[in-house]
Design a protein around this motif. Sequence first.
Motif, PDB file in Angstrom:
ATOM      1  N   ILE A  10      12.255 -25.733 -27.025  1.00 26.96           N
ATOM      2  CA  ILE A  10      13.131 -24.647 -26.595  1.00 26.96           C
ATOM      3  C   ILE A  10      12.924 -23.440 -27.519  1.00 26.96           C
ATOM      4  O   ILE A  10      12.747 -23.597 -28.733  1.00 26.96           O
ATOM      5  CB  ILE A  10      14.593 -25.124 -26.624  1.00 26.96           C
ATOM      6  N   PRO A  11      12.898 -22.215 -26.971  1.00 28.94           N
ATOM      7  CA  PRO A  11      12.703 -21.021 -27.805  1.00 28.94           C
ATOM      8  C   PRO A  11      13.683 -20.964 -28.976  1.00 28.94           C
ATOM      9  O   PRO A  11      14.819 -21.447 -28.881  1.00 28.94           O
ATOM     10  CB  PRO A  11      12.937 -19.876 -26.819  1.00 28.94           C
ATOM     11  N   ASP A  12      13.240 -20.335 -30.057  1.00 32.42           N
ATOM     12  CA  ASP A  12      13.988 -20.350 -31.319  1.00 32.42           C
ATOM     13  C   ASP A  12      15.441 -19.916 -31.166  1.00 32.42           C
ATOM     14  O   ASP A  12      16.354 -20.575 -31.671  1.00 32.42           O
ATOM     15  CB  ASP A  12      13.294 -19.450 -32.352  1.00 32.42           C
ATOM     16  N   GLY A  13      15.684 -18.782 -30.480  1.00 36.70           N
ATOM     17  CA  GLY A  13      17.047 -18.277 -30.357  1.00 36.70           C
ATOM     18  C   GLY A  13      17.959 -19.243 -29.645  1.00 36.70           C
ATOM     19  O   GLY A  13      19.100 -19.476 -30.066  1.00 36.70           O
ATOM     20  N   LEU A  14      17.476 -19.831 -28.565  1.00 39.20           N
ATOM     21  CA  LEU A  14      18.273 -20.817 -27.842  1.00 39.20           C
ATOM     22  C   LEU A  14      18.470 -22.081 -28.656  1.00 39.20           C
ATOM     23  O   LEU A  14      19.545 -22.676 -28.655  1.00 39.20           O
ATOM     24  CB  LEU A  14      17.594 -21.164 -26.513  1.00 39.20           C
ATOM     25  N   ARG A  15      17.426 -22.480 -29.367  1.00 36.95           N
ATOM     26  CA  ARG A  15      17.525 -23.685 -30.185  1.00 36.95           C
ATOM     27  C   ARG A  15      18.600 -23.517 -31.262  1.00 36.95           C
ATOM     28  O   ARG A  15      19.380 -24.448 -31.520  1.00 36.95           O
ATOM     29  CB  ARG A  15      16.170 -23.999 -30.818  1.00 36.95           C
ATOM     30  N   GLU A  16      18.674 -22.351 -31.862  1.00 36.10           N
ATOM     31  CA  GLU A  16      19.692 -22.095 -32.886  1.00 36.10           C
ATOM     32  C   GLU A  16      21.099 -22.197 -32.290  1.00 36.10           C
ATOM     33  O   GLU A  16      22.020 -22.738 -32.920  1.00 36.10           O
ATOM     34  CB  GLU A  16      19.476 -20.713 -33.500  1.00 36.10           C
ATOM     35  N   GLN A  17      21.263 -21.688 -31.059  1.00 32.89           N
ATOM     36  CA  GLN A  17      22.573 -21.779 -30.415  1.00 32.89           C
ATOM     37  C   GLN A  17      22.954 -23.235 -30.130  1.00 32.89           C
ATOM     38  O   GLN A  17      24.106 -23.639 -30.319  1.00 32.89           O
ATOM     39  CB  GLN A  17      22.555 -20.994 -29.101  1.00 32.89           C
ATOM     40  N   ILE A  18      21.978 -24.019 -29.677  1.00 32.55           N
ATOM     41  CA  ILE A  18      22.234 -25.425 -29.376  1.00 32.55           C
ATOM     42  C   ILE A  18      22.629 -26.186 -30.643  1.00 32.55           C
ATOM     43  O   ILE A  18      23.573 -26.978 -30.651  1.00 32.55           O
ATOM     44  CB  ILE A  18      20.999 -26.057 -28.715  1.00 32.55           C
TER      45      ILE A  18
END
Length: 218
Positions: A10-18
């Motif tokens: 998953i792209p970095d920004g989305l991964r951080e949110q998850i």
Amino acid sequence: CAPRVELEQIPDGLREQIVQIAEDKEWPTDKVLSLNPLFSRVVSIAVGDADQETGGHVLFAPLDEHVDDVAKDAPDWLIVRNEKRMLEMFWSLAGQAKLVVTFNGRNFDLPFLRNRSAILGVEVRCDLVSQPPYQHEPHLDLYQILAGSSWGARPMNLDAACWAFDIESPKDAMDGSKVGEAFAAGQYLEIAKYNLADIDATRSLYRKLKSSVLDHLT
């Protein structure tokens, strides 16, 4: 439902949110992925006839590379397809049904199915989500009947309803939170059996409510 991608994909920004959501809720990241149709997939859909005493069918979508092997040894009640074909079959059945009965389907199951269908380009043949909260056709959500305005009453789940109405609970061996882990381990038949038991419990609850409550609702 079960994750369809690894967190690392998953792209970095989305991964951080998850990861942040998982930390805030004290959940494993796989659970966050599983509950979101953007990151997960439908594993199985159990369907049954309210006029039958027991039984039904489970539409099941294993990993694509396992479809043929699982289908070869499947019991009669287990229909094995890929996820897209499984969703097509579900909407075909739902579109023909006079009434679709669920437990908490309005809050989770049906929006999840609708969104996965949209992602996969599957036609959603009927709207089971947008009806007013206290209109009970074409979708009757037994959770809403039991909860009413008592949204703070917890637990208000199928397991608790089974206990109150003296119905055998399907949650002893497995519950929804364990499906992702079981799917990753290839425990397909165990998931399907749990879903089939879920249908029996929901049907029994529907019957108990029908004569005492549901016949008086409009």
